[in-house]
Design a protein around this motif. Structure first.
Motif, PDB file in Angstrom:
ATOM      1  N   ALA A  79       0.846  -1.152  -0.059  1.00  0.00           N
ATOM      2  CA  ALA A  79      -0.127   0.029  -0.090  1.00  0.00           C
ATOM      3  C   ALA A  79       0.913   1.149  -0.010  1.00  0.00           C
ATOM      4  CB  ALA A  79      -0.861  -0.038   1.208  1.00  0.00           C
ATOM      5  N   PHE A  80       2.017   1.399   0.658  1.00  0.00           N
ATOM      6  CA  PHE A  80       2.887   2.263   0.682  1.00  0.00           C
ATOM      7  C   PHE A  80       4.459   1.740   0.777  1.00  0.00           C
ATOM      8  CE2 PHE A  80       5.311   5.540   2.690  1.00  0.00           C
ATOM      9  CZ  PHE A  80       5.107   6.544   2.075  1.00  0.00           C
ATOM     10  N   ALA A 118       0.906  15.120   3.380  1.00  0.00           N
ATOM     11  CA  ALA A 118       0.253  14.768   1.939  1.00  0.00           C
ATOM     12  C   ALA A 118       1.408  14.759   0.766  1.00  0.00           C
ATOM     13  CB  ALA A 118      -0.699  15.925   1.612  1.00  0.00           C
ATOM     14  N   ASN A 149       3.672  12.762   0.395  1.00  0.00           N
ATOM     15  CA  ASN A 149       3.869  11.323   0.113  1.00  0.00           C
ATOM     16  C   ASN A 149       3.127  10.429   0.896  1.00  0.00           C
ATOM     17  OD1 ASN A 149       5.077   9.232  -1.475  1.00  0.00           O
ATOM     18  ND2 ASN A 149       6.744   9.241  -0.432  1.00  0.00           N
ATOM     19  N   ALA A 150       1.576  10.589   0.648  1.00  0.00           N
ATOM     20  CA  ALA A 150       0.851   9.824   1.563  1.00  0.00           C
ATOM     21  C   ALA A 150       0.430   8.562   1.115  1.00  0.00           C
ATOM     22  CB  ALA A 150      -0.503  10.905   1.629  1.00  0.00           C
ATOM     23  N   MET A 151      -0.078   7.604   2.130  1.00  0.00           N
ATOM     24  CA  MET A 151      -0.406   6.359   1.759  1.00  0.00           C
ATOM     25  C   MET A 151      -1.958   6.385   1.223  1.00  0.00           C
ATOM     26  SD  MET A 151      -1.061   3.160   4.058  1.00  0.00           S
ATOM     27  CE  MET A 151      -2.763   3.509   4.568  1.00  0.00           C
ATOM     28  N   ASP A 152      -1.954   5.743   0.250  1.00  0.00           N
ATOM     29  CA  ASP A 152      -3.366   5.815  -0.861  1.00  0.00           C
ATOM     30  C   ASP A 152      -4.214   4.501  -0.307  1.00  0.00           C
ATOM     31  OD1 ASP A 152      -5.764   6.512  -1.949  1.00  0.00           O
ATOM     32  OD2 ASP A 152      -4.989   5.974  -3.857  1.00  0.00           O
ATOM     33  N   HIS A 153      -5.084   4.547   0.718  1.00  0.00           N
ATOM     34  CA  HIS A 153      -5.660   3.185   1.033  1.00  0.00           C
ATOM     35  C   HIS A 153      -7.297   3.522   0.992  1.00  0.00           C
ATOM     36  CE1 HIS A 153      -7.087  -0.261   3.329  1.00  0.00           C
ATOM     37  NE2 HIS A 153      -6.354  -0.762   2.631  1.00  0.00           N
ATOM     38  N   PRO A 154      -8.215   2.945   0.661  1.00  0.00           N
ATOM     39  CA  PRO A 154      -9.604   3.382   0.867  1.00  0.00           C
ATOM     40  C   PRO A 154     -10.061   3.601   2.360  1.00  0.00           C
ATOM     41  CG  PRO A 154      -9.495   1.322   0.182  1.00  0.00           C
ATOM     42  CD  PRO A 154      -8.147   1.616   0.096  1.00  0.00           C
ATOM     43  N   ASP A 169      -5.547   5.265   7.024  1.00  0.00           N
ATOM     44  CA  ASP A 169      -4.653   6.470   6.991  1.00  0.00           C
ATOM     45  C   ASP A 169      -3.641   6.118   7.816  1.00  0.00           C
ATOM     46  OD1 ASP A 169      -5.089   8.190   4.767  1.00  0.00           O
ATOM     47  OD2 ASP A 169      -6.372   9.508   5.888  1.00  0.00           O
ATOM     48  N   TRP A 195       0.365   8.316   8.927  1.00  0.00           N
ATOM     49  CA  TRP A 195       1.195   9.266   8.780  1.00  0.00           C
ATOM     50  C   TRP A 195       2.158   9.327   9.758  1.00  0.00           C
ATOM     51  CZ3 TRP A 195      -4.080   9.897  10.018  1.00  0.00           C
ATOM     52  CH2 TRP A 195      -4.342  10.824  10.966  1.00  0.00           C
TER      53      TRP A 195
END
Length: 166
Positions: free
Chosen positions: A111-112, A122, A124-129, A132, A134
């Protein structure tokens, strides 16, 4: 006429940009006029632990996660592994950079993977539905987390009975 146009082009063409390093400063100049000055990057130190914050967007619950270099930590279906936590040398409460690999066990996909920056989540953020994660800061010792240090209490705040209850 051709000589006139050639002279105008020479006058209009900017001089080549030059970079001059003077001590700790970098000066980028165009001809004789300086256009940008910046400090050179300072050395970074590594910490053995990092403080991350995880959010379950569906449940609306957040949790502080303390990661140790090289160890795996679970957050929901995510396996989080920290490779490094860096901060500006001499400023441990400064900006943290955390190198992570996050694998979603439900899909088996990464996922990251990369660096997260505490001051710019924001960037370099993780993109998960659903989840989150950070970076908050690097952790230098094993003392109890404190709100002053930028961490939340290890236990959730409990509301006294009789106040705002149903």
């Amino acid at each position: 006429m051709k000589r006139f146009i050639a002279a105008l082009l020479l006058l209009a063409a900017p001089a080549a940009a030059q970079t001059t390093i003077q001590g700790d400063d970098t000066v980028i100049s165009l001809g004789n006029a300086p256009v940008a000055e910046s400090k050179m990057r300072h050395a970074a130190s590594s910490a053995a632990q990092a403080v991350m914050r995880g959010l379950d967007k569906l449940a609306g619950a957040s949790e502080d996660i303390i990661l140790t270099t090289g160890e795996n930590t679970q957050f929901g279906p995510l396996t989080i592994t920290m490779q490094d936590c860096r901060y500006p040398k001499g400023n441990p409460s400064g900006d943290a950079f955390v190198s992570l690999t996050i694998v979603d066990n439900s899909t088996g996909k990464v996922a990251f993977q990369g660096w997260m920056v505490a001051s710019s989540p924001a960037l370099n953020a993780m993109d998960h539905p659903r989840y989150d994660v950070w970076a908050i800061r690097c952790k230098l010792d094993d003392r109890t987390p404190s709100v002053v240090a930028g961490e939340s209490s290890p236990r959730p705040i409990e509301r006294p009975e009789g106040l705002g209850g149903n």
